[in-house]
Design a protein around this motif. Structure first.
Motif, PDB file in Angstrom:
ATOM      1  N   THR A  60      34.459  47.184  42.098  1.00  0.00           N
ATOM      2  CA  THR A  60      35.824  47.026  42.266  1.00  0.00           C
ATOM      3  C   THR A  60      36.303  45.535  42.324  1.00  0.00           C
ATOM      4  OG1 THR A  60      35.386  47.157  44.626  1.00  0.00           O
ATOM      5  CG2 THR A  60      36.323  49.012  43.729  1.00  0.00           C
ATOM      6  N   HIS A  61      37.518  45.186  41.999  1.00  0.00           N
ATOM      7  CA  HIS A  61      38.104  43.790  41.951  1.00  0.00           C
ATOM      8  C   HIS A  61      38.802  43.780  43.288  1.00  0.00           C
ATOM      9  CE1 HIS A  61      37.672  42.188  37.580  1.00  0.00           C
ATOM     10  NE2 HIS A  61      36.567  42.394  38.211  1.00  0.00           N
ATOM     11  N   ALA A  62      39.163  42.376  44.126  1.00  0.00           N
ATOM     12  CA  ALA A  62      39.921  42.154  45.023  1.00  0.00           C
ATOM     13  C   ALA A  62      41.153  42.745  45.145  1.00  0.00           C
ATOM     14  CB  ALA A  62      39.754  40.664  45.434  1.00  0.00           C
ATOM     15  N   GLU A  63      41.926  42.730  43.966  1.00  0.00           N
ATOM     16  CA  GLU A  63      43.318  43.046  44.091  1.00  0.00           C
ATOM     17  C   GLU A  63      43.223  44.686  44.020  1.00  0.00           C
ATOM     18  OE1 GLU A  63      41.571  41.173  42.179  1.00  0.00           O
ATOM     19  OE2 GLU A  63      42.770  39.733  40.862  1.00  0.00           O
ATOM     20  N   GLN A  64      42.331  45.214  43.196  1.00  0.00           N
ATOM     21  CA  GLN A  64      42.123  46.518  43.042  1.00  0.00           C
ATOM     22  C   GLN A  64      41.936  47.217  44.486  1.00  0.00           C
ATOM     23  OE1 GLN A  64      38.907  47.290  40.562  1.00  0.00           O
ATOM     24  NE2 GLN A  64      39.001  49.443  40.581  1.00  0.00           N
ATOM     25  N   PRO A  69      44.780  37.362  38.469  1.00  0.00           N
ATOM     26  CA  PRO A  69      44.566  38.834  38.179  1.00  0.00           C
ATOM     27  C   PRO A  69      43.723  38.738  36.650  1.00  0.00           C
ATOM     28  CG  PRO A  69      46.594  38.621  39.220  1.00  0.00           C
ATOM     29  CD  PRO A  69      46.132  37.207  38.957  1.00  0.00           C
ATOM     30  N   CYS A  70      42.667  39.457  36.674  1.00  0.00           N
ATOM     31  CA  CYS A  70      42.039  39.548  35.528  1.00  0.00           C
ATOM     32  C   CYS A  70      42.843  40.338  34.471  1.00  0.00           C
ATOM     33  CB  CYS A  70      40.850  40.331  35.456  1.00  0.00           C
ATOM     34  SG  CYS A  70      40.785  42.034  35.996  1.00  0.00           S
ATOM     35  N   GLY A  71      42.836  39.872  33.109  1.00  0.00           N
ATOM     36  CA  GLY A  71      43.459  40.591  31.983  1.00  0.00           C
ATOM     37  C   GLY A  71      42.708  41.216  31.135  1.00  0.00           C
ATOM     38  N   PRO A  77      41.916  46.194  33.786  1.00  0.00           N
ATOM     39  CA  PRO A  77      42.184  44.948  34.483  1.00  0.00           C
ATOM     40  C   PRO A  77      43.320  44.872  35.642  1.00  0.00           C
ATOM     41  CG  PRO A  77      42.211  44.946  32.007  1.00  0.00           C
ATOM     42  CD  PRO A  77      42.350  46.288  32.198  1.00  0.00           C
ATOM     43  N   CYS A  78      43.178  43.950  36.438  1.00  0.00           N
ATOM     44  CA  CYS A  78      44.202  44.020  37.569  1.00  0.00           C
ATOM     45  C   CYS A  78      45.557  43.599  37.250  1.00  0.00           C
ATOM     46  CB  CYS A  78      43.803  42.928  38.645  1.00  0.00           C
ATOM     47  SG  CYS A  78      41.985  43.354  39.237  1.00  0.00           S
ATOM     48  N   VAL A  79      45.674  42.979  35.978  1.00  0.00           N
ATOM     49  CA  VAL A  79      47.192  42.652  35.593  1.00  0.00           C
ATOM     50  C   VAL A  79      47.688  44.025  35.164  1.00  0.00           C
ATOM     51  CG1 VAL A  79      48.329  41.826  33.388  1.00  0.00           C
ATOM     52  CG2 VAL A  79      46.750  40.387  34.666  1.00  0.00           C
TER      53      VAL A  79
HETATM   54 ZN    ZN Z   1      40.772  42.236  38.428  1.00  0.00          ZN
END
Ligand code: ZN
Ligand code: HJL
Length: 174
Positions: free
Chosen positions: A53-57, A93-95, A103-105
């Motif tokens: 997981t990503h931080a924003e996710q 945020p990643c694209g 991606p988080c975008v």
């Molecule tokens: Zn991300």
């Protein structure tokens, strides 16, 4: 004020430091703020929750959980987010993700900018633009701006943020 942005961004940086270092991602910290009440709705850091997981996710997953909404239904966060919600993240945020995960975008676009009675993410404050190491130039911010979501660079912590973000990376051979 700029001071507040810096303090929220440095809080995200302390979150990023909890992320287990990996050579194939960045250690990022993020938080969702209800800017009308100045209250933090959720925090997250890379790999905090299971599933690469990503931080924003992680912020989104925690809110979905809190409101008993299914994991992949970020679009439904518009029903529960305040109208004046702001996302802070140490790295933009990643694209695109090498893993192929969403991606988080795209997750932010599913939530939308809110307004006329709906919740949403009005602004994204980022500590640095994503380096081009994994996926080339990150054009995600143009997509966010195109959807009416303002992306603002909070200056002053770039060096620290990148040092933390890349702690799991093998030093480039000289
Ligand atoms: Zn991300
Ligand atoms: N904004 C942001 N938050 C994060 O929590 C994180 N790890 C990245 N990192 C961006 C980088 O481009 C991806 O980590 C790689 O593309 C590998 O993809 P995976 O992470 O394995 O899906 N970016």
């Amino acid at each position: 004020s700029a001071g507040d942005h810096q303090s929220y961004m440095s809080y995200c940086l302390t979150l990023a430091q909890k992320s287990p270092p990996k050579p194939t991602n960045y250690r990022v910290g993020a938080l969702l703020l209800d800017a009308s009440q100045n209250t933090i709705l959720a925090t997250g850091y890379t790999l905090e929750l299971p599933g690469n997981t990503h931080a924003e996710q992680c912020c989104f997953l925690k809110l979905l959980e809190k409101h008993n909404l299914p994991q992949d239904s970020e679009d439904r966060l518009a029903e529960v987010l305040p109208q004046n919600t702001i996302l802070y993240t140490t790295v933009e945020p990643c694209g695109k993700r090498l893993s192929g995960n969403l991606p988080c975008v795209e997750r932010i676009l599913k939530i939308g900018k809110g307004g006329d009675g709906k919740g949403g993410i009005k602004k994204v404050y980022v500590g640095v633009k994503e380096p081009e190491k994994f996926v080339g130039e990150n054009v995600g911010r143009q997509k966010l701006e195109g959807a009416g979501i303002e992306v603002v660079l909070v200056e002053g912590l770039e060096e620290e943020i990148l040092k933390v973000a890349t702690a799991g990376h093998v030093e480039e051979k000289a």
